[in-house]
Motif scaffolding. Structure first.
Motif, mmCIF file in Angstrom:
data_model
loop_
_atom_site.group_PDB
_atom_site.id
_atom_site.type_symbol
_atom_site.label_atom_id
_atom_site.label_comp_id
_atom_site.label_asym_id
_atom_site.label_seq_id
_atom_site.Cartn_x
_atom_site.Cartn_y
_atom_site.Cartn_z
ATOM 1 N N UNK B 339 0.859 -1.096 0.057
ATOM 2 C CA UNK B 339 0.196 -0.178 0.009
ATOM 3 C C UNK B 339 0.976 1.276 -0.057
ATOM 4 N N UNK B 341 4.121 1.891 -0.797
ATOM 5 C CA UNK B 341 4.722 2.036 -1.857
ATOM 6 C C UNK B 341 3.985 2.397 -3.051
ATOM 7 N N UNK B 342 2.912 1.936 -3.219
ATOM 8 C CA UNK B 342 1.962 2.263 -4.361
ATOM 9 C C UNK B 342 1.624 3.766 -4.248
ATOM 10 N N UNK B 343 1.363 4.060 -2.925
ATOM 11 C CA UNK B 343 0.567 5.565 -2.860
ATOM 12 C C UNK B 343 1.989 6.410 -2.855
#
Lengths: 390, 360, 77
Positions: B339, B341-343
């Motif tokens: 979560x 790293x994606x955001x």
């Protein structure tokens, strides 16, 4: 306006927090436990917990003097339960006070309980928020309950005496010092079996029982498999490099049946795994420095020949003791109390993966171990020759 | 903007040191032990250092490029009104989540170690009252607190390591890299995902006195954290060996071991105070980010009125988010990296790409 | 307990709202009201043991494929 409000809030907060919090207990509501013993109860599923509790009123004064003299400074509480926590919680049936654990000094595990595995008995202590990791853990010959029935020579509370006894046991190096931290570490590590302090209550004059801390308890996994006597224990400590001090008694070089004792000053060891003809073998390098402690034979030992002969004799004793411990571990107990497996794992992780499965059964008993002792005598003390020598 | 605040770059660095390390020092060793034991120290240096510094650099680049705007503003400038608003909302909600998570982490630690009989909600509530009070007084106050506390706290962490050095066995660090590269990198992801919160620093780039050095400041905080991580990770492996897998809070257990002259001194409380102070800064920081971000997103003038009600939401969330501590550790190990790293890496990358395409 | 909670919320409103009204910050007041209502709803629901959807579960479900992919790439079990 808002400033006054702030002050009010501050004071309310302070009043609620300073006075104490949920988990506060006053001294006079506590039963201070100094030592705990764990045995198997009569009911085979249950554990019997023996708690040595300090009696605050009897603690003042020096032993032998008036004041707190007559009555005992401690009392024993015995409960049973299915787990340690269960048994500990059951203490509340006997005490009008809350059991207070952080001052506890020793944990004694009875022989029979240890044979069934100590992991379940140690879980509780590692899980608590109090600092138990430097607690001395030991195995009693016989029942743990009997240990607390014995008296200490100097201390009013025998648990305190036992803790000091173990703390100073490095002077003779005849037992393995084992704290909860050490036991936990050994139990978790592959290729090491724990060895614990051995304790027993021995009969002494006037029908009194006294404590003796000597030898050690050998485990396989978390189960007790046997005992090492004092010299085998020192053999183990030579190999693991834990000998701190002590005396080695050798025969006098003059050939007569007289003894010379050598004081151990420093001992080091190195366990080196190496590849030998395609198989992994262990080489142990033991390095010992000592002084001449005292002598019973009347000759001058400080001549170069005698001195060298004493060094050789010292080395021979160390070799014998280590070899005896090694033989016991490999042949009789088949358990790697020296941590040879762990050193192999560090140096040859790939090979270890194959050996790990059957280490205690096959790998360790068949392991080739060479022990090399380098022994040095440094000083003869403050006299050169025995009194009245020729 | 009415609240005209200024913070210096060292203050920003210190803030992010605590933004990562405060509860991190308690929980990272736990998640790391799930993957590596002997190589735990390699998680701190080089892996955490490398990934963390890269991410901090990325955020710094984005921040200096748009140094007159906050993160929400950047989103709207690059992606347009609608997508920008959407991205902004996601980021604000994310920081709200992170605040609630860290608050819960502090609460769980206090309950588990010092006040086992106190209900979680009471601790979280009292802690939050203090945090909300400091957040209301603005980032300057938090930053200055950080400036005072940081050196002391960092020294305290180092002192713990020195005091337990007696128990350390160097050979516990061997074998080196027996499991290959995968596990240490995997273990580094949880600390890295906390380091990625440096994205939040863009919420107050306009308040920085010298925004040009933003990159340096953020990277420096990652470097400081990795040194602390190196100390703690290597020492806990050296002291506990394979048993570190079994231990909940390794740093706390190191503290518990401290003994001077064979006496347990009351040193524990000092180190506990340090941890609590650090956590205070961490929660304050994320709380402040969320409030400022929300203010910007709503297009309001002041953030102060939002502080108290948002605090109530955070308290409620922190209790609601997890059932028990095992869920928390599991979440931090498994899902947090994905979560976070994606955001916090994905979105800034997209933003930079968008800026390049639109030649901003 | 419920009463205490209401009292706390009353206190927050009494502390913040009059100033906002006086300074005519209507936007802020609206945001304040919305957030406080949200917080109130959440905490009330918790106090009354009303089950609420857990955001963590949502995040977990959303990022599970990616988390699994990371594990696969790094070859950890």
């Amino acid at each position: 306006m808002s400033k006054i409000g702030l002050w009010v809030i501050t004071f309310v907060l302070l009043a609620t927090t300073i006075a104490g919090c949920w988990s506060v207990h006053e001294l006079d509501t506590l039963a201070i436990i100094m030592g705990t013993g764990l045995d198997k109860a009569e009911d085979p599923d249950k554990i019997r917990l023996v708690a040595q509790v300090a009696v605050p009123a009897e603690l003042g004064g020096v032993p032998g003097e008036g004041g707190g003299g007559g009555a005992k400074a401690t009392t024993l509480a015995i409960t049973t339960g299915y787990t340690v926590r269960d048994a500990a919680q059951n203490l509340s049936r006997y005490f009008s006070r809350i059991a207070y654990w952080p001052d506890m000094q020793i944990l004694v595990i009875g022989e029979e309980a240890a044979r069934e595995g100590i992991s379940p008995l140690l879980d509780f202590w590692n899980r608590q928020e109090q600092p138990f990791r430097s607690l001395w853990v030991m195995v009693a010959k016989g029942e743990a309950k009997d240990i607390f029935a014995a008296e200490d020579y100097l201390e009013k509370i025998s648990a305190v005496g036992i803790a000091k006894l173990i703390n100073e046991s490095g002077q003779a190096s005849l037992t393995r010092k084992s704290r909860l931290l050490d036991v936990t570490r050994d139990l978790a590590s592959p290729g090491v079996s724990p060895v614990l302090t051995r304790i027993e209550a021995v009969d002494q004059a006037e029908g009194k029982k006294r404590i003796r801390v000597a030898g050690s308890a050998v485990f396989r996994g978390d189960r007790l498999t046997g005992w090492l006597d004092e010299s085998a224990t020192r053999g183990l400590l030579w190999i693991t490099g834990e000998v701190q001090s002590g005396a080695i008694v050798v025969q006098c070089p003059d050939g007569e049946k007289r003894d010379v004792s050598l004081k151990i000053r420093r001992a080091k060891s190195q366990i080196i795994p190496e590849e030998k003809d395609g198989r992994i073998a262990i080489r142990v390098e033991i390095d010992v420095e000592g002084d001449l402690g005292d002598q019973t034979c009347p000759i001058n030992l400080t001549t170069p020949e005698h001195w060298r002969s004493l060094e050789r004799r010292q080395a021979a004793i160390i070799e014998n003791e280590s070899a005896a411990a090694l033989r016991l571990a490999q042949e009789e107990f088949q358990t790697d109390i020296f941590g040879f497996g762990a050193t192999i794992r560090r140096k040859f992780p790939r090979e270890w993966e194959e050996m790990e499965q059957s280490w205690d059964e096959e790998g360790f008993p068949r392991l080739e171990v060479t022990i090399n002792v380098t022994s040095k005598l440094r000083r003869p003390g403050l006299i050169l020759q025995p009194n009245r020598s020729r | 903007m009415m609240e005209n605040e200024q913070i210096t770059l060292p203050q920003l660095t210190f803030l992010w040191v605590w933004g990562i390390v405060a509860t991190g020092i308690l929980y990272f060793p736990t998640t790391i032990s799930r993957h590596v034991v002997e190589d735990a120290w390699t998680v701190a240096v080089p892996f955490f250092l490398a990934f963390g510094a890269m991410i901090a650099w990325l955020h710094g680049v984005l921040g200096t490029k748009f140094s007159r705007m906050t993160l929400i503003g950047i989103c709207e400038t690059i992606c347009g009104k609608i997508i920008g608003k959407f991205l902004g909302l996601i980021l604000v909600l994310w920081f709200l989540f992170v605040t609630a998570l860290t608050l819960r982490l502090v609460g769980e630690f206090v309950v588990l170690t010092i006040m086992p009989e106190t209900p979680l909600i009471a601790i979280v509530l009292l802690f939050m009252v203090l945090v909300a009070y400091s957040v209301r007084h603005g980032i300057e106050v938090i930053a200055r607190t950080g400036e005072i506390l940081s050196p002391v706290s960092y020294v305290a962490i180092a002192v713990v390591v020195v005091l337990v050095a007696k128990e350390a066995r160097f050979e516990n660090l061997l074998p080196f890299m027996a499991q290959g590269w995968g596990p240490p990198i995997r273990a580094a992801l949880t600390p890295v995902s906390f380091a990625a919160t440096t994205l939040g620093a863009l919420m107050f780039t306009p308040s920085l006195n010298r925004p040009r050095l933003l990159k340096l400041s953020l990277v420096l905080s990652v470097v400081v954290v990795s040194t602390a991580g190196l100390m703690i990770e290597s020492m806990s492996t050296m002291v506990f060996g394979a048993a570190r897998r079994e231990i909940m809070f390794l740093h706390f257990d190191l503290i518990r071991l401290i003994k001077l002259l064979n006496i347990h001194l009351g040193l524990q409380s000092i180190f506990m105070t340090v941890i609590i102070c650090g956590s205070f800064l961490q929660v304050s920081l994320f709380y402040h980010l969320t409030v400022v971000g929300l203010r910007q997103w709503l297009g309001l003038m002041y953030y102060r009125p939002l502080v108290t009600p948002l605090g109530v939401v955070i308290i409620a969330l922190s209790v609601l988010l997890f059932e028990n501590i095992l869920e928390i550790v599991d979440f931090m190990d498994k899902f947090l990296p994905a979560a976070s790293l994606t955001l916090q890496v994905g979105i800034p990358c997209l933003l930079l790409l968008g800026a390049r395409v639109r030649r901003l | 307990m419920l009463l205490l909670l209401l009292l706390v919320f009353g206190g927050i409103i009494a502390l913040e709202a009059p100033g906002l009204v006086r300074k005519q910050m209507w936007g802020e007041l609206a945001a304040f009201g919305f957030l406080l209502a949200l917080g109130m709803a959440l905490s009330m629901a918790q106090m009354l043991d009303i089950p609420l959807p857990n955001p963590t579960k949502g995040i977990e479900a959303l990022f599970k494929p990616m988390a699994d992919a990371i594990d696969k790439v790094l070859m950890v079990k």
